[in-house]
Design a protein around this motif. Structure first.
Motif, PDB file in Angstrom:
ATOM      1  N   GLU A   5      34.957 -21.956 -25.431  1.00 45.18           N
ATOM      2  CA  GLU A   5      34.448 -21.831 -26.789  1.00 45.18           C
ATOM      3  C   GLU A   5      33.038 -21.279 -26.778  1.00 45.18           C
ATOM      4  OE1 GLU A   5      34.973 -25.368 -29.092  1.00 45.18           O
ATOM      5  OE2 GLU A   5      37.096 -25.486 -28.615  1.00 45.18           O
ATOM      6  N   ILE A   6      32.724 -20.495 -27.809  1.00 48.40           N
ATOM      7  CA  ILE A   6      31.374 -19.990 -28.005  1.00 48.40           C
ATOM      8  C   ILE A   6      31.012 -20.160 -29.473  1.00 48.40           C
ATOM      9  CG2 ILE A   6      31.523 -18.316 -26.110  1.00 48.40           C
ATOM     10  CD1 ILE A   6      31.821 -16.111 -28.216  1.00 48.40           C
ATOM     11  N   SER A   7      29.716 -20.153 -29.734  1.00 51.55           N
ATOM     12  CA  SER A   7      29.227 -20.203 -31.110  1.00 51.55           C
ATOM     13  C   SER A   7      28.308 -19.014 -31.323  1.00 51.55           C
ATOM     14  CB  SER A   7      28.467 -21.503 -31.375  1.00 51.55           C
ATOM     15  OG  SER A   7      29.335 -22.599 -31.276  1.00 51.55           O
ATOM     16  N   ILE A   8      28.471 -18.366 -32.460  1.00 57.15           N
ATOM     17  CA  ILE A   8      27.683 -17.201 -32.842  1.00 57.15           C
ATOM     18  C   ILE A   8      27.095 -17.473 -34.214  1.00 57.15           C
ATOM     19  CG2 ILE A   8      27.794 -14.738 -33.441  1.00 57.15           C
ATOM     20  CD1 ILE A   8      28.275 -15.199 -30.489  1.00 57.15           C
ATOM     21  N   THR A   9      25.810 -17.174 -34.394  1.00 56.92           N
ATOM     22  CA  THR A   9      25.174 -17.325 -35.691  1.00 56.92           C
ATOM     23  C   THR A   9      24.790 -15.946 -36.218  1.00 56.92           C
ATOM     24  OG1 THR A   9      24.339 -19.515 -35.102  1.00 56.92           O
ATOM     25  CG2 THR A   9      23.301 -18.412 -36.977  1.00 56.92           C
ATOM     26  N   SER A  10      25.206 -15.673 -37.444  1.00 57.91           N
ATOM     27  CA  SER A  10      24.888 -14.415 -38.106  1.00 57.91           C
ATOM     28  C   SER A  10      24.699 -14.688 -39.590  1.00 57.91           C
ATOM     29  CB  SER A  10      26.011 -13.408 -37.885  1.00 57.91           C
ATOM     30  OG  SER A  10      25.768 -12.216 -38.582  1.00 57.91           O
ATOM     31  N   ASN A  11      23.604 -14.207 -40.149  1.00 59.67           N
ATOM     32  CA  ASN A  11      23.315 -14.396 -41.575  1.00 59.67           C
ATOM     33  C   ASN A  11      23.395 -15.865 -41.986  1.00 59.67           C
ATOM     34  OD1 ASN A  11      22.925 -11.624 -41.992  1.00 59.67           O
ATOM     35  ND2 ASN A  11      25.127 -11.325 -42.257  1.00 59.67           N
ATOM     36  N   ASN A  12      22.780 -16.730 -41.191  1.00 59.60           N
ATOM     37  CA  ASN A  12      22.714 -18.181 -41.448  1.00 59.60           C
ATOM     38  C   ASN A  12      24.082 -18.864 -41.464  1.00 59.60           C
ATOM     39  OD1 ASN A  12      19.871 -18.217 -41.655  1.00 59.60           O
ATOM     40  ND2 ASN A  12      20.028 -17.471 -43.761  1.00 59.60           N
ATOM     41  N   GLN A  13      25.083 -18.217 -40.905  1.00 56.30           N
ATOM     42  CA  GLN A  13      26.408 -18.832 -40.788  1.00 56.30           C
ATOM     43  C   GLN A  13      26.764 -18.909 -39.311  1.00 56.30           C
ATOM     44  OE1 GLN A  13      29.531 -16.910 -43.005  1.00 56.30           O
ATOM     45  NE2 GLN A  13      31.081 -18.381 -42.337  1.00 56.30           N
ATOM     46  N   THR A  14      27.251 -20.066 -38.887  1.00 53.81           N
ATOM     47  CA  THR A  14      27.637 -20.257 -37.490  1.00 53.81           C
ATOM     48  C   THR A  14      29.152 -20.201 -37.374  1.00 53.81           C
ATOM     49  OG1 THR A  14      25.687 -21.606 -37.072  1.00 53.81           O
ATOM     50  CG2 THR A  14      27.498 -21.797 -35.498  1.00 53.81           C
ATOM     51  N   TYR A  15      29.600 -19.407 -36.426  1.00 55.51           N
ATOM     52  CA  TYR A  15      31.026 -19.250 -36.150  1.00 55.51           C
ATOM     53  C   TYR A  15      31.338 -19.936 -34.836  1.00 55.51           C
ATOM     54  CZ  TYR A  15      30.691 -15.518 -39.617  1.00 55.51           C
ATOM     55  OH  TYR A  15      30.473 -14.800 -40.763  1.00 55.51           O
ATOM     56  N   HIS A  16      32.281 -20.852 -34.854  1.00 53.61           N
ATOM     57  CA  HIS A  16      32.752 -21.508 -33.640  1.00 53.61           C
ATOM     58  C   HIS A  16      34.084 -20.852 -33.282  1.00 53.61           C
ATOM     59  CE1 HIS A  16      29.609 -24.471 -34.048  1.00 53.61           C
ATOM     60  NE2 HIS A  16      29.948 -24.581 -35.329  1.00 53.61           N
TER      61      HIS A  16
END
Length: 79
Positions: A5-16
């Motif tokens: 699993e990875i987490s990415i943050t873009s435009n104040n939204q975090t994607y798991h």
């Protein structure tokens, strides 16, 4: 196949996201598949220069986020 699993943050939204690494992929198949909440969100293949490019993008998440995923995967030196 290896999963992580990875987490990415873009435009104040975090994607798991879940990443599936197909270590023994063939040249005509994508090496990495990405899933968001169990749904296919995109895939990547090596570009031959130690980088990744988007192989498939069903449009579930923004392409900018997919580029961030590729950059993070490249930082893991999995190619």
């Amino acid at each position: 196949m290896e999963k992580f699993e990875i987490s990415i943050t873009s435009n104040n939204q975090t994607y798991h996201l879940e990443v599936r690494d197909y270590m023994h992929h063939k040249d005509d198949e994508c090496k990495f598949e990405v899933f968001k909440d169990g749904t296919f969100a995109g895939s990547f293949e090596p570009d031959g220069h130690r980088g990744l490019h988007i192989c498939k993008n069903p449009g579930l998440i923004d392409e900018e986020v997919l580029h961030l995923v590729a950059a993070q995967l490249q930082s893991y030196n999995l190619l």
